[in-house]
Structure formats: C-alpha cells, structure tokens
Design an enzyme around this catalytic site. Sequence first.
Site, PDB file in Angstrom:
ATOM      1  N   ASP A 138       1.203   0.798  -8.099  1.00  0.00           N
ATOM      2  CA  ASP A 138       1.104  -0.654  -8.342  1.00  0.00           C
ATOM      3  C   ASP A 138       2.357  -1.067  -9.105  1.00  0.00           C
ATOM      4  OD1 ASP A 138       0.069  -3.354  -9.124  1.00  0.00           O
ATOM      5  OD2 ASP A 138      -1.825  -2.548  -8.393  1.00  0.00           O
ATOM      6  N   ASN A 190      -2.189  -1.874   0.608  1.00  0.00           N
ATOM      7  CA  ASN A 190      -3.171  -2.852   0.143  1.00  0.00           C
ATOM      8  C   ASN A 190      -2.580  -3.933  -0.756  1.00  0.00           C
ATOM      9  OD1 ASN A 190      -6.026  -3.626  -0.965  1.00  0.00           O
ATOM     10  ND2 ASN A 190      -4.851  -2.973  -2.754  1.00  0.00           N
ATOM     11  N   TYR A 207       0.488 -16.771   3.620  1.00  0.00           N
ATOM     12  CA  TYR A 207      -0.540 -15.714   3.516  1.00  0.00           C
ATOM     13  C   TYR A 207      -1.170 -15.487   4.893  1.00  0.00           C
ATOM     14  CZ  TYR A 207      -4.553 -13.099   1.655  1.00  0.00           C
ATOM     15  OH  TYR A 207      -5.494 -12.115   1.405  1.00  0.00           O
ATOM     16  N   LYS A 257      -0.813 -12.123   7.200  1.00  0.00           N
ATOM     17  CA  LYS A 257      -1.994 -11.323   7.549  1.00  0.00           C
ATOM     18  C   LYS A 257      -2.175 -11.243   9.069  1.00  0.00           C
ATOM     19  CE  LYS A 257      -3.262 -10.259   3.306  1.00  0.00           C
ATOM     20  NZ  LYS A 257      -3.077  -8.891   2.806  1.00  0.00           N
ATOM     21  N   ILE A 313     -13.490 -11.710  -1.395  1.00  0.00           N
ATOM     22  CA  ILE A 313     -13.999 -10.569  -2.165  1.00  0.00           C
ATOM     23  C   ILE A 313     -13.798 -10.857  -3.652  1.00  0.00           C
ATOM     24  CG2 ILE A 313     -13.781  -8.062  -2.534  1.00  0.00           C
ATOM     25  CD1 ILE A 313     -14.642  -8.798   0.356  1.00  0.00           C
ATOM     26  N   THR A 359     -12.512 -10.268  -6.685  1.00  0.00           N
ATOM     27  CA  THR A 359     -11.464  -9.493  -7.372  1.00  0.00           C
ATOM     28  C   THR A 359     -10.659 -10.463  -8.233  1.00  0.00           C
ATOM     29  OG1 THR A 359      -9.680  -9.872  -5.796  1.00  0.00           O
ATOM     30  CG2 THR A 359     -11.216  -8.063  -5.282  1.00  0.00           C
TER      31      THR A 359
HETATM   32  P1  NAP Z   1      -5.811  -7.978  -6.813  1.00  0.00           P
HETATM   33  O1  NAP Z   1      -7.049  -7.683  -7.582  1.00  0.00           O
HETATM   34  O2  NAP Z   1      -4.891  -9.043  -7.310  1.00  0.00           O
HETATM   35  O3  NAP Z   1      -5.017  -6.608  -6.612  1.00  0.00           O
HETATM   36  C1  NAP Z   1      -3.781  -6.576  -5.969  1.00  0.00           C
HETATM   37  C2  NAP Z   1      -2.866  -5.625  -6.714  1.00  0.00           C
HETATM   38  O4  NAP Z   1      -1.594  -5.615  -6.036  1.00  0.00           O
HETATM   39  C3  NAP Z   1      -2.610  -6.083  -8.162  1.00  0.00           C
HETATM   40  O5  NAP Z   1      -2.692  -4.998  -9.044  1.00  0.00           O
HETATM   41  C4  NAP Z   1      -1.205  -6.630  -8.068  1.00  0.00           C
HETATM   42  O6  NAP Z   1      -0.497  -6.538  -9.276  1.00  0.00           O
HETATM   43  C5  NAP Z   1      -0.606  -5.718  -7.033  1.00  0.00           C
HETATM   44  N1  NAP Z   1       0.643  -6.265  -6.501  1.00  0.00           N
HETATM   45  C6  NAP Z   1       0.999  -7.566  -6.373  1.00  0.00           C
HETATM   46  N2  NAP Z   1       2.254  -7.652  -5.921  1.00  0.00           N
HETATM   47  C7  NAP Z   1       2.701  -6.383  -5.787  1.00  0.00           C
HETATM   48  C8  NAP Z   1       3.935  -5.824  -5.387  1.00  0.00           C
HETATM   49  N3  NAP Z   1       4.976  -6.588  -5.055  1.00  0.00           N
HETATM   50  N4  NAP Z   1       4.053  -4.484  -5.373  1.00  0.00           N
HETATM   51  C9  NAP Z   1       3.029  -3.682  -5.737  1.00  0.00           C
HETATM   52  N5  NAP Z   1       1.839  -4.149  -6.128  1.00  0.00           N
HETATM   53  C10 NAP Z   1       1.678  -5.494  -6.155  1.00  0.00           C
HETATM   54  O7  NAP Z   1      -6.158  -8.406  -5.314  1.00  0.00           O
HETATM   55  P2  NAP Z   1      -7.266  -7.885  -4.281  1.00  0.00           P
HETATM   56  O8  NAP Z   1      -8.177  -9.016  -4.046  1.00  0.00           O
HETATM   57  O9  NAP Z   1      -7.800  -6.576  -4.648  1.00  0.00           O
HETATM   58  O10 NAP Z   1      -6.353  -7.787  -2.975  1.00  0.00           O
HETATM   59  C11 NAP Z   1      -5.985  -6.550  -2.386  1.00  0.00           C
HETATM   60  C12 NAP Z   1      -5.608  -6.813  -0.938  1.00  0.00           C
HETATM   61  O11 NAP Z   1      -6.745  -7.330  -0.252  1.00  0.00           O
HETATM   62  C13 NAP Z   1      -4.493  -7.845  -0.759  1.00  0.00           C
HETATM   63  O12 NAP Z   1      -3.651  -7.434   0.298  1.00  0.00           O
HETATM   64  C14 NAP Z   1      -5.247  -9.098  -0.375  1.00  0.00           C
HETATM   65  O13 NAP Z   1      -4.459  -9.985   0.397  1.00  0.00           O
HETATM   66  C15 NAP Z   1      -6.381  -8.495   0.438  1.00  0.00           C
HETATM   67  N6  NAP Z   1      -7.532  -9.368   0.563  1.00  0.00           N
HETATM   68  C16 NAP Z   1      -8.171  -9.832  -0.552  1.00  0.00           C
HETATM   69  C17 NAP Z   1      -9.245 -10.680  -0.388  1.00  0.00           C
HETATM   70  C18 NAP Z   1      -9.999 -11.253  -1.572  1.00  0.00           C
HETATM   71  O14 NAP Z   1     -10.758 -12.217  -1.363  1.00  0.00           O
HETATM   72  N7  NAP Z   1      -9.872 -10.706  -2.774  1.00  0.00           N
HETATM   73  C19 NAP Z   1      -9.670 -11.060   0.899  1.00  0.00           C
HETATM   74  C20 NAP Z   1      -8.983 -10.551   1.998  1.00  0.00           C
HETATM   75  C21 NAP Z   1      -7.910  -9.708   1.825  1.00  0.00           C
HETATM   76  P3  NAP Z   1      -0.500  -7.807 -10.286  1.00  0.00           P
HETATM   77  O15 NAP Z   1      -1.929  -8.025 -10.679  1.00  0.00           O
HETATM   78  O16 NAP Z   1       0.369  -7.329 -11.403  1.00  0.00           O
HETATM   79  O17 NAP Z   1       0.060  -8.939  -9.497  1.00  0.00           O
END
Ligand code: NAP
Length: 254
Positions: A41, A94, A160, A164, A193, A195
């Site tokens: 990360d 991810n 976004y 995707k 989700i 998060t």
């Molecule tokens: P999250 O809790 O914000 O986790 C994402 C992680 O990626 C964070 O630790 C973030 O760090 C890190 N990150 C951001 N930019 C980065 C970079 N340039 N290099 C390396 N790491 C980086 O989000 P999440 O909801 O778990 O999302 C994970 C994946 O699922 C994403 O691809 C998201 O698009 C996808 N997704 C999420 C949802 C949803 O509703 N949550 C729905 C569909 C798809 P920082 O916190 O320091 O920025």
Amino acid sequence: MTDIRFDFNGRIALVTGAASGIGRDIALELGASGASVLVSDLDGAACDHVTAEIAEAGGTARSFAADVTDEAALKEAVACAEAQWGGLHMAVNNAGIGGRSLPTGEYPADDWRRVIDVNLNGVFYGMRWQIPAMLRAGGGSIVNMSSILGSVGFANAAPYVAAKHALLGLTRTAAMEYAAQGVRVNAVGPAFIDTPLLSANLSPEMMQGLAALHPMGRIGTPAEVSALTLFLLSGRASFITGSYHLVDGGYTAP
Ligand code: NAP
C-alpha cells in the site's frame, strides 16, 4: 473475515491497496489460508498493521510500501516476493481511489489523469511484472478489482467508471494471452462496499441512499468481496479466466 477457507499453503501472494478496506480483508484471508502475503500500500506503517495482524493469526506476511502509479516500485514488489519466498503465484490488483464527484463537463483534466493513473495504469504496471513472475513460477492467478461501475455508468464519476470499464478489457486480453501458459486473469465487480473509501467521503444519510440502490437493501462487506476473490485465486476456479464476476447484492440485476 468469512467462514470460507481455502488451502493456500506454499503459495505466494501480492495484494495492492492492502492496508484498508477490501484489500486488507483479502490479505488477512490469504494469510489465514496459508499463503505468504506481500502486503502493499502507499503507507508502509499502515501495511505493517496488516502484516502484524496476519502474523498474530499465525500467518506469514511482509510489508511493501509502493505507489501503484510507480511502475518501478511494482517491479520491486514482485522482486521482493521472489527474493523472500521464491516466487509469485497470486496477485490482487486492488488499490484504487474514488476521485472527485463532478459531471464530465466540469471534470478537471488533472483529476481525471490521477484516477486513471491509479485505477487503470496501476493495474497494468502491476500485471506487467506479475505475469512474468507467475510464468517463472509455473502458473498463477490474478484478480483485478473492478466494480459494478465496470459495466454500468454512474453520474459524476467519469474517470472512475472509465477506468473500471477499461480494466475489463485489460483483464480479458491478458487472460487470452496467458491462458495456455497457466496464468488466469479475472476481474471482480463489487457494488457499494462498507470501506473507508465510502465512509470517509459520504455522510450516513448518503450511505443509506446508496444502500437503497441495492435490491438487498444494504451495501456489502469486504468479507463478501474477499470470499469471491479467494475463490477466483484458488484452484477451485481452474477453468475460469478472462471473466468478470459481480458481487453486488442485485445492483445490476434490473
Ligand atoms: P479503501 O478502503 O480506500 O482502500 C484502498 C487502499 O488503496 C487504501 O489503503 C489506499 O491508501 C490505497 N491506495 C490509494 N491509492 C494508492 C496508490 N496510488 N498506490 C497504492 N495504494 C493506493 O478502498 P476500498 O473500498 O477497499 O477499495 C478497494 C478497491 O475496491 C478499489 O479498487 C475500489 O475502486 C474497489 N471498489 C470499491 C467499492 C466500494 O464501494 N468500497 C466498490 C467497488 C469497487 P490511502 O487510504 O492512503 O489512500
């Protein structure tokens, strides 16, 4: 954490965006299932928390701070897994960001480029080095984290949604290229989700509004995404490649 367990003993995994949300749950599940996990990360200290959680549960993990927009760092991450444990068999691309919420006609180009760089280019940079490592290891499995917004639009989220969608083309193409050599590549499409990606940016009322968009009447949990992801990584999914798997509470059913 889910009640589903796979046996990943002797397998080596790399997860990006593994310090938070969905990636963290996937890393914990992989660790609990016997894999050696490279927890990657942006923030090394945040990685260390997850690495420690895996170790406390009896698993094997190591932190690797890397920005997915830095191709050299992702090359190094793969080299680190190979040096530490002797190979790479699984990768979950991810890491992702939401980006600003603005209509397309007002979206600043710099913000557009940043979302595309993290959510799309970052996945390519990862696969660019993960695939050769998996070929060296005799095969492997990659999961790219798309979204329901890989197949439907969503107002005020043009970069976004575009990233995707594009991830699916990248996933299918790489899957075709490497299917015969034992590297499977799939995409997962979660709906909303619970998060920090959502909760850090939305009020409880907005979260409730999002929940109402799902026929199940709620948003999903990271464990519900990691269950599908680990299945796709596992040998149980041995005939599955190049495809896009939704975990969406019925969001895209209508
Ligand atoms: P999250 O809790 O914000 O986790 C994402 C992680 O990626 C964070 O630790 C973030 O760090 C890190 N990150 C951001 N930019 C980065 C970079 N340039 N290099 C390396 N790491 C980086 O989000 P999440 O909801 O778990 O999302 C994970 C994946 O699922 C994403 O691809 C998201 O698009 C996808 N997704 C999420 C949802 C949803 O509703 N949550 C729905 C569909 C798809 P920082 O916190 O320091 O920025």
